[in-house]
Design a protein around this motif. Structure first.
Motif, PDB file in Angstrom:
ATOM      1  N   GLN A   1      20.568  56.303  64.439  1.00 27.73           N
ATOM      2  CA  GLN A   1      20.801  55.420  65.573  1.00 27.73           C
ATOM      3  C   GLN A   1      22.097  54.618  65.418  1.00 27.73           C
TER       4      GLN A   1
ATOM      5  N   SER B   1      27.780  57.394  69.456  1.00 30.29           N
ATOM      6  CA  SER B   1      27.417  58.594  70.228  1.00 30.29           C
ATOM      7  C   SER B   1      28.487  59.676  70.164  1.00 30.29           C
TER       8      SER B   1
ATOM      9  N   TYR C   1      19.142  60.849  68.783  1.00 32.61           N
ATOM     10  CA  TYR C   1      19.146  59.442  69.203  1.00 32.61           C
ATOM     11  C   TYR C   1      17.781  58.980  69.699  1.00 32.61           C
ATOM     12  N   SER C   2      16.995  59.899  70.215  1.00 31.60           N
ATOM     13  CA  SER C   2      15.700  59.541  70.797  1.00 31.60           C
ATOM     14  C   SER C   2      14.586  59.429  69.767  1.00 31.60           C
TER      15      SER C   2
ATOM     16  N   ILE D   1      11.469  54.219  76.371  1.00 30.27           N
ATOM     17  CA  ILE D   1      12.737  53.688  75.838  1.00 30.27           C
ATOM     18  C   ILE D   1      13.706  54.834  75.547  1.00 30.27           C
ATOM     19  N   ALA D   2      13.199  55.899  74.918  1.00 27.27           N
ATOM     20  CA  ALA D   2      14.032  57.051  74.573  1.00 27.27           C
ATOM     21  C   ALA D   2      14.611  57.707  75.818  1.00 27.27           C
TER      22      ALA D   2
ATOM     23  N   ASN E   1      17.331  55.386  77.440  1.00 26.64           N
ATOM     24  CA  ASN E   1      18.522  55.399  76.583  1.00 26.64           C
ATOM     25  C   ASN E   1      19.278  56.716  76.701  1.00 26.64           C
ATOM     26  N   SER E   2      18.540  57.817  76.807  1.00 22.66           N
ATOM     27  CA  SER E   2      19.165  59.139  76.897  1.00 22.66           C
ATOM     28  C   SER E   2      19.981  59.298  78.176  1.00 22.66           C
TER      29      SER E   2
ATOM     30  N   SER F   1      23.224  57.637  77.347  1.00 22.75           N
ATOM     31  CA  SER F   1      23.952  58.324  76.272  1.00 22.75           C
ATOM     32  C   SER F   1      24.496  59.674  76.711  1.00 22.75           C
TER      33      SER F   1
ATOM     34  N   ALA G   1      18.518  55.697  85.859  1.00 26.55           N
ATOM     35  CA  ALA G   1      17.854  54.938  84.796  1.00 26.55           C
ATOM     36  C   ALA G   1      16.800  53.992  85.360  1.00 26.55           C
TER      37      ALA G   1
ATOM     38  N   ASP H   1      12.832  54.212  84.720  1.00 28.10           N
ATOM     39  CA  ASP H   1      12.226  53.050  84.073  1.00 28.10           C
ATOM     40  C   ASP H   1      11.068  52.497  84.900  1.00 28.10           C
TER      41      ASP H   1
END
Length: 199
Positions: free
Chosen positions: A49, A53, A78-79, A131-132, A135-136, A139, A178, A182
């Motif tokens: 993490q 990136s 990253y996830s 969350i993953a 975030n993805s 990213s 996103a 979410d």
């Protein structure tokens, strides 16, 4: 912005999260079952993490070349942190009295894990998946730098030709995606917590 770019972005994110769940869930379970391995597993996903990136994608590209596979691999790595951590946390927080009751009923450790602990821990695990995923989405913008396409291509093109409209449209599209993910996953998460509390 084209529909193809939007779908490319969505494809990379969804595929990466599916693979991250397939890897992160077993790792989280292992870190719960074997305290000796917990520190090593959590340390590895923590370190992943901290790598920027673009640098991570560059390292992966050296080994497997440019393209969507590079991006998906990077997103998977990253996830892992939120999924592994939340899996371990969710299983650890299951009420010890429930675990004791399951053992008293003669359940094997594996059966107890599958039938009792994982269902009770799933709301916390799902929080990690949420969350993953969010975030993805952000990213995956770096996909444009390694030939992966997606919505990052619009922002990259806008920066290259200094076109604020392109940058803004790409950024707003990412934000919208996103926020939608979410909100939808947040509603599912609340239902899961309510069912878990009722149980």
């Amino acid at each position: 912005m084209t529909l193809q770019m939007f779908l490319e972005h969505l494809y990379m994110v969804i595929l990466a999260v599916i693979f991250a769940i397939g890897i992160g869930l077993p790792l989280g379970i292992l870190s719960y079952l074997f305290p000796g391995a917990r520190k090593a597993i959590l340390w590895v996903v923590d370190v992943l993490q901290t790598i920027p990136s673009l640098a991570l994608l560059g390292i992966i590209m050296v080994f497997i070349g440019a393209g969507k596979i590079t991006v998906i691999t990077g997103l998977v790595l990253y996830s892992l942190l939120p999924i592994v951590r939340n899996t371990n946390l969710g299983l650890t927080e299951v009420d010890p009295a429930i675990k004791e009751a399951a053992r008293g009923m003669g359940m094997s450790k594996f059966y107890q894990l599958i039938r009792v602990e994982l269902p009770l821990a799933f709301p916390v695990i799902f929080t990690g998946i949420r969350i993953a995923t969010v975030n993805s989405i952000g990213s995956a913008v770096f996909a444009a730098f390694v030939g992966g396409g997606g919505l990052g291509s619009i922002i990259y093109r806008g920066i290259r030709i200094q076109n604020i409209r392109l940058i803004a449209s790409g950024t707003l599209s990412l934000m919208l995606m996103a926020v939608v993910f979410d909100l939808v996953m947040g509603m599912i998460e609340k239902r899961l917590y309510r069912r878990s509390s009722a149980a």
